[in-house]
Write an enzyme that holds these catalytic residues in place. Structure first.
Site, PDB file in Angstrom:
ATOM      1  N   ARG A  95      13.964 -19.327  -2.430  1.00 39.04           N
ATOM      2  CA  ARG A  95      14.120 -18.934  -3.961  1.00 39.04           C
ATOM      3  C   ARG A  95      15.297 -19.680  -4.178  1.00 39.04           C
ATOM      4  O   ARG A  95      16.273 -20.081  -3.455  1.00 39.04           O
ATOM      5  CB  ARG A  95      14.659 -17.372  -3.904  1.00 39.04           C
ATOM      6  CG  ARG A  95      13.370 -16.506  -3.282  1.00 39.04           C
ATOM      7  CD  ARG A  95      13.721 -15.053  -3.429  1.00 39.04           C
ATOM      8  NE  ARG A  95      12.817 -14.230  -2.518  1.00 39.04           N
ATOM      9  CZ  ARG A  95      11.557 -13.706  -2.696  1.00 39.04           C
ATOM     10  NH1 ARG A  95      10.942 -14.113  -4.013  1.00 39.04           N
ATOM     11  NH2 ARG A  95      10.840 -12.915  -2.144  1.00 39.04           N
TER      12      ARG A  95
ATOM     13  N   THR B 149       1.385 -14.479  -4.392  1.00 39.49           N
ATOM     14  CA  THR B 149       2.090 -13.491  -3.822  1.00 39.49           C
ATOM     15  C   THR B 149       1.210 -12.294  -3.339  1.00 39.49           C
ATOM     16  O   THR B 149       0.049 -12.133  -3.882  1.00 39.49           O
ATOM     17  CB  THR B 149       2.798 -12.857  -5.158  1.00 39.49           C
ATOM     18  OG1 THR B 149       3.475 -11.402  -4.714  1.00 39.49           O
ATOM     19  CG2 THR B 149       2.162 -12.436  -6.501  1.00 39.49           C
TER      20      THR B 149
ATOM     21  N   ASP C  21       1.649  -9.252  -3.463  1.00 37.85           N
ATOM     22  CA  ASP C  21       1.684  -8.212  -4.353  1.00 37.85           C
ATOM     23  C   ASP C  21       0.699  -8.034  -5.337  1.00 37.85           C
ATOM     24  O   ASP C  21       0.667  -6.835  -5.817  1.00 37.85           O
ATOM     25  CB  ASP C  21       3.082  -7.974  -5.123  1.00 37.85           C
ATOM     26  CG  ASP C  21       4.272  -7.910  -4.315  1.00 37.85           C
ATOM     27  OD1 ASP C  21       4.217  -7.275  -3.045  1.00 37.85           O
ATOM     28  OD2 ASP C  21       5.445  -7.924  -4.759  1.00 37.85           O
TER      29      ASP C  21
ATOM     30  N   ASP D  16       5.871 -14.273 -10.201  1.00 32.74           N
ATOM     31  CA  ASP D  16       6.158 -13.996 -11.553  1.00 32.74           C
ATOM     32  C   ASP D  16       7.461 -14.852 -11.675  1.00 32.74           C
ATOM     33  O   ASP D  16       7.947 -15.537 -12.865  1.00 32.74           O
ATOM     34  CB  ASP D  16       5.991 -12.574 -11.953  1.00 32.74           C
ATOM     35  CG  ASP D  16       7.064 -11.732 -11.586  1.00 32.74           C
ATOM     36  OD1 ASP D  16       7.459 -11.988 -10.450  1.00 32.74           O
ATOM     37  OD2 ASP D  16       7.061 -10.550 -12.197  1.00 32.74           O
TER      38      ASP D  16
ATOM     39  N   ARG E 165       7.279  -4.651  -4.144  1.00 27.57           N
ATOM     40  CA  ARG E 165       8.399  -4.241  -4.344  1.00 27.57           C
ATOM     41  C   ARG E 165       8.529  -3.471  -5.560  1.00 27.57           C
ATOM     42  O   ARG E 165       9.160  -2.687  -5.892  1.00 27.57           O
ATOM     43  CB  ARG E 165       9.202  -5.701  -4.763  1.00 27.57           C
ATOM     44  CG  ARG E 165      11.002  -5.541  -4.679  1.00 27.57           C
ATOM     45  CD  ARG E 165      11.598  -6.647  -4.748  1.00 27.57           C
ATOM     46  NE  ARG E 165      10.811  -7.996  -5.010  1.00 27.57           N
ATOM     47  CZ  ARG E 165      11.083  -9.182  -4.604  1.00 27.57           C
ATOM     48  NH1 ARG E 165      12.439  -9.423  -4.104  1.00 27.57           N
ATOM     49  NH2 ARG E 165      10.268 -10.160  -4.848  1.00 27.57           N
TER      50      ARG E 165
ATOM     51  N   ASP F 255       0.591  -8.481  -8.228  1.00 28.30           N
ATOM     52  CA  ASP F 255       1.294  -8.173  -9.480  1.00 28.30           C
ATOM     53  C   ASP F 255       1.294  -9.070 -10.822  1.00 28.30           C
ATOM     54  O   ASP F 255       2.090  -8.806 -11.520  1.00 28.30           O
ATOM     55  CB  ASP F 255       2.446  -7.443  -9.264  1.00 28.30           C
ATOM     56  CG  ASP F 255       3.493  -8.278  -8.788  1.00 28.30           C
ATOM     57  OD1 ASP F 255       2.894  -9.675  -8.465  1.00 28.30           O
ATOM     58  OD2 ASP F 255       4.640  -8.173  -8.613  1.00 28.30           O
TER      59      ASP F 255
HETATM   60  O1  F6P Z   1       7.040 -10.553  -3.427  1.00 29.28           O
HETATM   61  C1  F6P Z   1       6.160 -10.187  -2.289  1.00 29.28           C
HETATM   62  C2  F6P Z   1       7.270  -9.693  -1.251  1.00 29.28           C
HETATM   63  O2  F6P Z   1       6.428  -9.652  -0.071  1.00 29.28           O
HETATM   64  C3  F6P Z   1       7.534  -8.302  -1.813  1.00 29.28           C
HETATM   65  O3  F6P Z   1       6.431  -7.145  -1.483  1.00 29.28           O
HETATM   66  C4  F6P Z   1       8.924  -7.703  -1.126  1.00 29.28           C
HETATM   67  O4  F6P Z   1       9.482  -6.790  -1.547  1.00 29.28           O
HETATM   68  C5  F6P Z   1       9.671  -9.024  -1.090  1.00 29.28           C
HETATM   69  O5  F6P Z   1       8.436 -10.231  -1.303  1.00 29.28           O
HETATM   70  C6  F6P Z   1      10.561  -9.321  -0.191  1.00 29.28           C
HETATM   71  O6  F6P Z   1      10.945 -10.693  -0.363  1.00 29.28           O
HETATM   72  P1  F6P Z   1      11.989 -11.462   0.353  1.00 29.28           P
HETATM   73  O7  F6P Z   1      11.396 -12.202   1.253  1.00 29.28           O
HETATM   74  O8  F6P Z   1      13.245 -11.955  -0.422  1.00 29.28           O
HETATM   75  O9  F6P Z   1      12.732 -10.332   1.493  1.00 29.28           O
END
Ligand code: F6P
Length: 327
Positions: A76, A131, A133, A107, A177, A135
């Site tokens: 990110r 993803t 999710d 997204d 999330r 979503d």
């Molecule tokens: O968006 C995918 C996801 O796995 C979500 O379900 C979860 O909340 C989030 O990513 C966790 O992200 P990170 O890798 O930043 O902890």
């Protein structure tokens, strides 16, 4: 005849998801199939800004279709949220003679891709929804969702063994999330008694009453699935409430990041292969500022904002069926 406007680069952004490798393989080989040079960017937009860009061959992506994670890494990037970061990214692409970018991500990553396309119209930017999710509006499936559901389902199958041995109720938290798609799918697939989704407001007393009734009717154990993004409390809050109201001895299990890994399912590999190929062909078609999707088993495209303009709804019929079968 495809319009070969120049080399293409591919990157993975945001949370990784199983099938990203299969998609990278597809993007690389589809580009090469059409006679287009292809580059991989390491660590998403952060790597793009720093120029971590490398030319790939068909052999660079050998043996990865069956591997979770992403061999080109994901990240990110706070810098890419700023216009200056995107200018540096566009300069890096231009410096390598790259004309187009395929972005694998969710997204948040699509927001970045949208602004990059808007601010740099000479670039072609196309997204592929990745993803766990699921979503993203405008696609029935996102890459990684099916594997995550299957990983969570097999974990819950194991939890059921111990739940029934000890006559316990388990509250199992799954990822998601802001979205309950994983929770609902896995709840139906694992025969859970109840599910908590961020999209819906549950009547806690009614849920406790149904679980207690199940106990009176001879159920010795129960499974309650809770999405990570549940707004009425987390798994521990819900467990404490159910311990006080149902008579069950309650335990909590948070499945967490195991859902992001594993061996991608056939569905994820096929979806990834189809969407990756489509992304390259959409670029060769001259399009930009769009992402590919799969709707009713057909490849579709939508402008990036379509991904977040409407929230993808959870299916009320799955909730109905789950409740009906949980008697
Ligand atoms: O968006 C995918 C996801 O796995 C979500 O379900 C979860 O909340 C989030 O990513 C966790 O992200 P990170 O890798 O930043 O902890």
């Amino acid at each position: 005849m495809p319009d070969n406007s120049g080399p293409i680069a591919v990157l993975c952004s945001g949370g990784d998801s199983c099938g990203m490798n299969a998609c990278v393989r597809s993007v690389v080989r589809t580009a090469l199939f059409h006679g287009v040079e292809i580059y991989g960017v390491e660590r998403g937009y952060a790597g793009l800004i720093n120029g971590a860009i490398e030319r790939l061959s068909a052999r660079s992506v050998s043996g990865i279709i069956n591997r979770g994670g992403t061999v080109i890494r994901s990240a990110r990037s706070a810098d890419f949220v700023e216009r200056g970061g995107r200018v540096r990214a566009a300069e890096q692409l231009a410096g390598h003679g790259i004309a187009s970018l395929v972005v694998l991500g969710g997204d948040g990553s699509f927001h970045g891709a949208h602004f990059l396309a808007l601010e740099h119209p000479s670039l072609r930017v196309v997204g592929v929804p990745c993803t766990i999710d699921n979503d993203i509006n405008g696609t029935d499936l996102t890459i990684g969702y099916d594997t995550a559901v299957n990983v969570a389902m097999s974990a819950i199958d194991k939890i059921r063994d111990t739940a029934s041995s000890h006559d316990r109720l388990f509250v199992v938290e799954v990822m998601g999330r802001h979205a309950g798609h994983i929770a609902l799918e896995v709840a139906v697939a694992s025969g859970a008694e109840e599910v908590f989704l961020p999209e819906t407001t549950e009547d806690l007393d009614a849920i406790a009453a149904r679980l207690s009734e199940g106990r009176r009717n001879g159920k010795t154990s129960s499974i309650v699935v809770v999405a990570e993004g549940e707004t009425q409390g987390n798994a521990h809050d819900i467990a404490a409430f159910l311990q006080n109201t149902t008579g069950f001895e309650v335990r909590v299990s948070i499945l967490g990041y195991i859902q992001r890994g594993g061996i991608p399912t056939a569905t994820d590999r096929v979806v990834a292969s189809r969407m990756g190929a489509a992304a390259v062909e959409v670029i060769l078609d001259g399009q930009s500022g769009v992402y590919v999707g799969i709707e009713n088993d057909r490849i579709t495209t939508h402008p990036f904002p379509f991904a977040w303009e409407a929230k993808k709804a959870v299916d009320p019929d799955r909730v109905r069926v789950l409740r009906m079968l949980a008697i």
